[in-house]
Design a protein around this motif. Structure first.
Motif, PDB file in Angstrom:
ATOM      1  N   GLN A 136       0.930  -1.105   0.041  1.00 37.98           N
ATOM      2  CA  GLN A 136      -0.130  -0.135  -0.075  1.00 37.98           C
ATOM      3  C   GLN A 136       0.913   1.065  -0.037  1.00 37.98           C
ATOM      4  OE1 GLN A 136      -3.256  -0.118   3.043  1.00 37.98           O
ATOM      5  NE2 GLN A 136      -2.790  -2.284   3.160  1.00 37.98           N
ATOM      6  N   ILE A 137       2.007   1.222   0.883  1.00 43.96           N
ATOM      7  CA  ILE A 137       2.915   2.496   1.052  1.00 43.96           C
ATOM      8  C   ILE A 137       3.484   2.625  -0.492  1.00 43.96           C
ATOM      9  CG2 ILE A 137       4.888   3.235   1.927  1.00 43.96           C
ATOM     10  CD1 ILE A 137       4.000   1.723   4.600  1.00 43.96           C
ATOM     11  N   GLU A 138       3.979   1.587  -0.857  1.00 46.59           N
ATOM     12  CA  GLU A 138       4.783   1.682  -2.310  1.00 46.59           C
ATOM     13  C   GLU A 138       3.869   2.006  -3.312  1.00 46.59           C
ATOM     14  OE1 GLU A 138       8.197  -1.777  -1.525  1.00 46.59           O
ATOM     15  OE2 GLU A 138       6.496  -2.311  -2.843  1.00 46.59           O
ATOM     16  N   LYS A 139       2.702   1.617  -3.430  1.00 51.17           N
ATOM     17  CA  LYS A 139       1.637   2.069  -4.528  1.00 51.17           C
ATOM     18  C   LYS A 139       1.529   3.846  -4.497  1.00 51.17           C
ATOM     19  CE  LYS A 139      -2.889   1.247  -6.836  1.00 51.17           C
ATOM     20  NZ  LYS A 139      -2.971   2.779  -6.878  1.00 51.17           N
ATOM     21  N   VAL A 140       1.553   4.110  -3.072  1.00 53.63           N
ATOM     22  CA  VAL A 140       1.148   5.626  -2.735  1.00 53.63           C
ATOM     23  C   VAL A 140       2.343   6.495  -3.420  1.00 53.63           C
ATOM     24  CG1 VAL A 140       1.270   7.550  -1.178  1.00 53.63           C
ATOM     25  CG2 VAL A 140      -0.150   5.507  -0.762  1.00 53.63           C
ATOM     26  N   VAL A 141       3.910   5.766  -3.184  1.00 59.13           N
ATOM     27  CA  VAL A 141       4.999   6.454  -3.582  1.00 59.13           C
ATOM     28  C   VAL A 141       4.964   6.321  -5.274  1.00 59.13           C
ATOM     29  CG1 VAL A 141       7.268   5.909  -3.775  1.00 59.13           C
ATOM     30  CG2 VAL A 141       6.369   5.706  -1.540  1.00 59.13           C
ATOM     31  N   VAL A 142       4.668   5.281  -5.684  1.00 58.98           N
ATOM     32  CA  VAL A 142       4.633   5.110  -7.185  1.00 58.98           C
ATOM     33  C   VAL A 142       3.418   6.176  -7.963  1.00 58.98           C
ATOM     34  CG1 VAL A 142       4.023   3.753  -9.265  1.00 58.98           C
ATOM     35  CG2 VAL A 142       5.340   2.721  -7.272  1.00 58.98           C
ATOM     36  N   ASP A 143       2.465   6.325  -7.453  1.00 62.59           N
ATOM     37  CA  ASP A 143       1.341   7.070  -7.666  1.00 62.59           C
ATOM     38  C   ASP A 143       1.839   8.682  -7.667  1.00 62.59           C
ATOM     39  OD1 ASP A 143      -0.368   4.872  -8.023  1.00 62.59           O
ATOM     40  OD2 ASP A 143      -1.517   5.336  -6.420  1.00 62.59           O
ATOM     41  N   GLN A 144       2.794   8.964  -6.803  1.00 57.72           N
ATOM     42  CA  GLN A 144       3.126  10.220  -6.603  1.00 57.72           C
ATOM     43  C   GLN A 144       4.468  10.670  -7.546  1.00 57.72           C
ATOM     44  OE1 GLN A 144       2.119  12.956  -4.412  1.00 57.72           O
ATOM     45  NE2 GLN A 144       0.329  11.386  -4.547  1.00 57.72           N
ATOM     46  N   GLY A 145       4.314   9.537  -8.464  1.00 57.85           N
ATOM     47  CA  GLY A 145       5.495  10.009  -9.725  1.00 57.85           C
ATOM     48  C   GLY A 145       7.120   9.205  -9.476  1.00 57.85           C
ATOM     49  N   VAL A 146       7.173   8.480  -8.135  1.00 59.99           N
ATOM     50  CA  VAL A 146       8.486   7.980  -8.052  1.00 59.99           C
ATOM     51  C   VAL A 146       8.758   6.496  -8.789  1.00 59.99           C
ATOM     52  CG1 VAL A 146      10.296   6.901  -6.537  1.00 59.99           C
ATOM     53  CG2 VAL A 146       8.887   9.197  -6.016  1.00 59.99           C
ATOM     54  N   GLN A 147       9.681   6.390  -9.668  1.00 57.57           N
ATOM     55  CA  GLN A 147       9.774   5.035 -10.289  1.00 57.57           C
ATOM     56  C   GLN A 147      10.605   4.011  -9.390  1.00 57.57           C
ATOM     57  OE1 GLN A 147      10.912   5.112 -14.477  1.00 57.57           O
ATOM     58  NE2 GLN A 147      10.804   2.906 -14.549  1.00 57.57           N
ATOM     59  N   LEU A 199       7.697 -12.067  -1.777  1.00 61.09           N
ATOM     60  CA  LEU A 199       7.236 -12.167  -2.981  1.00 61.09           C
ATOM     61  C   LEU A 199       5.914 -12.215  -3.214  1.00 61.09           C
ATOM     62  CD1 LEU A 199      10.196 -13.977  -4.818  1.00 61.09           C
ATOM     63  CD2 LEU A 199       9.976 -11.675  -4.676  1.00 61.09           C
ATOM     64  N   LYS A 200       5.104 -13.196  -2.619  1.00 61.48           N
ATOM     65  CA  LYS A 200       3.773 -13.246  -2.565  1.00 61.48           C
ATOM     66  C   LYS A 200       3.000 -12.035  -2.286  1.00 61.48           C
ATOM     67  CE  LYS A 200       0.039 -16.290  -1.282  1.00 61.48           C
ATOM     68  NZ  LYS A 200      -0.302 -17.544  -0.620  1.00 61.48           N
ATOM     69  N   ALA A 201       3.483 -11.228  -1.311  1.00 63.09           N
ATOM     70  CA  ALA A 201       2.752 -10.275  -0.635  1.00 63.09           C
ATOM     71  C   ALA A 201       3.244  -9.010  -1.421  1.00 63.09           C
ATOM     72  CB  ALA A 201       3.021 -10.067   0.748  1.00 63.09           C
ATOM     73  N   THR A 202       4.444  -8.753  -1.935  1.00 67.25           N
ATOM     74  CA  THR A 202       4.829  -7.676  -2.408  1.00 67.25           C
ATOM     75  C   THR A 202       5.121  -7.274  -3.853  1.00 67.25           C
ATOM     76  OG1 THR A 202       7.008  -7.849  -1.663  1.00 67.25           O
ATOM     77  CG2 THR A 202       5.686  -7.022  -0.120  1.00 67.25           C
ATOM     78  N   ASP A 203       5.284  -8.552  -4.592  1.00 69.51           N
ATOM     79  CA  ASP A 203       5.404  -8.622  -5.950  1.00 69.51           C
ATOM     80  C   ASP A 203       4.102  -7.886  -6.688  1.00 69.51           C
ATOM     81  OD1 ASP A 203       6.449  -8.805  -8.345  1.00 69.51           O
ATOM     82  OD2 ASP A 203       6.480 -10.901  -8.480  1.00 69.51           O
ATOM     83  N   THR A 204       3.897  -6.823  -6.749  1.00 68.45           N
ATOM     84  CA  THR A 204       2.661  -6.032  -7.256  1.00 68.45           C
ATOM     85  C   THR A 204       2.802  -5.613  -8.724  1.00 68.45           C
ATOM     86  OG1 THR A 204       3.148  -4.154  -6.188  1.00 68.45           O
ATOM     87  CG2 THR A 204       2.162  -5.358  -4.976  1.00 68.45           C
TER      88      THR A 204
END
Length: 269
Positions: A136-147, A199-204
């Motif tokens: 969830q945190i990583e998705k927020v980071v990516v949605d804010q424009g960080v690759q 990997l199961k939980a965070t390979d999104t």
């Protein structure tokens, strides 16, 4: 998805071939660097993997020819008492990239999914919460424009054993042996299980993991840099031609004579 490969049967990469291709890829990293600065892009690379998988050497190959002001390596020590009282990912977030930066995490918040979980440095509840919240945190980071690009270096049991034995006998590598490294040999399958849960939980879709086989260090480094470059739509940035200025002789004097009597480093070589 790239097909899984095993390099066991491949001939050893010749040093000249490796150095030629590495030079080419490092030149591309320099082009990427200029583009990231010009475009104000923000990129994060996360390197995880088993102990002895070659993370340090791969990171060194990436950063060898580029500016440390753009490619910044973050390798955090164990958390202080104050940091332990913070949100788990908080101490990592202060190192996240600003515009024109590429941040490389040599180990990251995924410590909680690996060594902390296996060695009992966190509770099962803390581990479970991490695996739930991290995507969830990583998705927020990516949605804010960080690759965000995540690499897991996978080394085989036999190769890890060989590398550990080399570290034990080589004084130039002994510093690489930490108190958590040797237990990772006996707890191989514990780490495998922790990897699988991670990997199961965070390979999104937002932040996928890329598995890099690293028994052959040279091939792994080349494969990693090539793949990294392929993920970013960079272009060569035009640069103004540099003209070397001539030395002015208006205030000319013997600037070596003024150094006489100073302390010089002995020229033994």
């Amino acid at each position: 998805m790239a097909k899984q490969q095993n390099n066991d049967d491949q001939p050893k990469l010749k040093r000249k071939q490796y150095e030629k291709e590495m030079r080419r890829l490092q030149a591309e990293l320099c082009h990427l660097q200029e583009w990231v600065k010009a475009e104000g892009r923000r990129i994060m690379l996360v390197f995880e993997g088993r102990d002895g998988a070659g993370k340090g050497g791969t990171i060194k190959a990436i950063t060898e020819r580029v500016s440390p002001r753009v490619f910044r390596v973050v390798a955090l020590p164990a958390p202080s008492d104050r940091e332990k009282s913070q949100l788990y990912i908080q101490r990592y977030m202060e190192h996240f990239p600003a515009a024109g930066e590429i941040i490389i995490f040599d180990r990251s918040w995924y410590n909680r999914a690996g060594v902390e979980y296996v060695m009992g440095f966190c509770t099962k509840e803390e581990h479970r919460d991490f695996l739930e919240l991290c995507p969830q945190i990583e998705k927020v980071v990516v949605d804010q424009g960080v690759q965000l690009i995540k690499y897991w270096l996978e080394v085989s049991n036999n190769e890890q054993k060989r590398r550990f034995e080399a570290r034990i006998t080589d004084p130039l590598r002994q510093w690489k042996l930490s108190p958590t490294d040797l237990p990772s040999r006996s707890r191989w399958y514990d780490y495998s299980h922790a990897r699988d849960m991670m990997l199961k939980a965070t390979d999104t879709k937002a932040a996928p993991w890329y598995i890099l086989r690293s028994d052959d260090k040279k091939r792994a480094r080349l494969n990693c840099i090539s793949h990294f470059l392929s993920l970013i739509p960079y272009k060569k940035v035009k640069r103004e031609k540099v003209k070397l200025l001539k030395r002015k002789n208006k205030d000319k004097y013997d600037d070596q004579a003024t150094l006489k009597g100073r302390n010089f480093v002995p020229e033994k070589y």
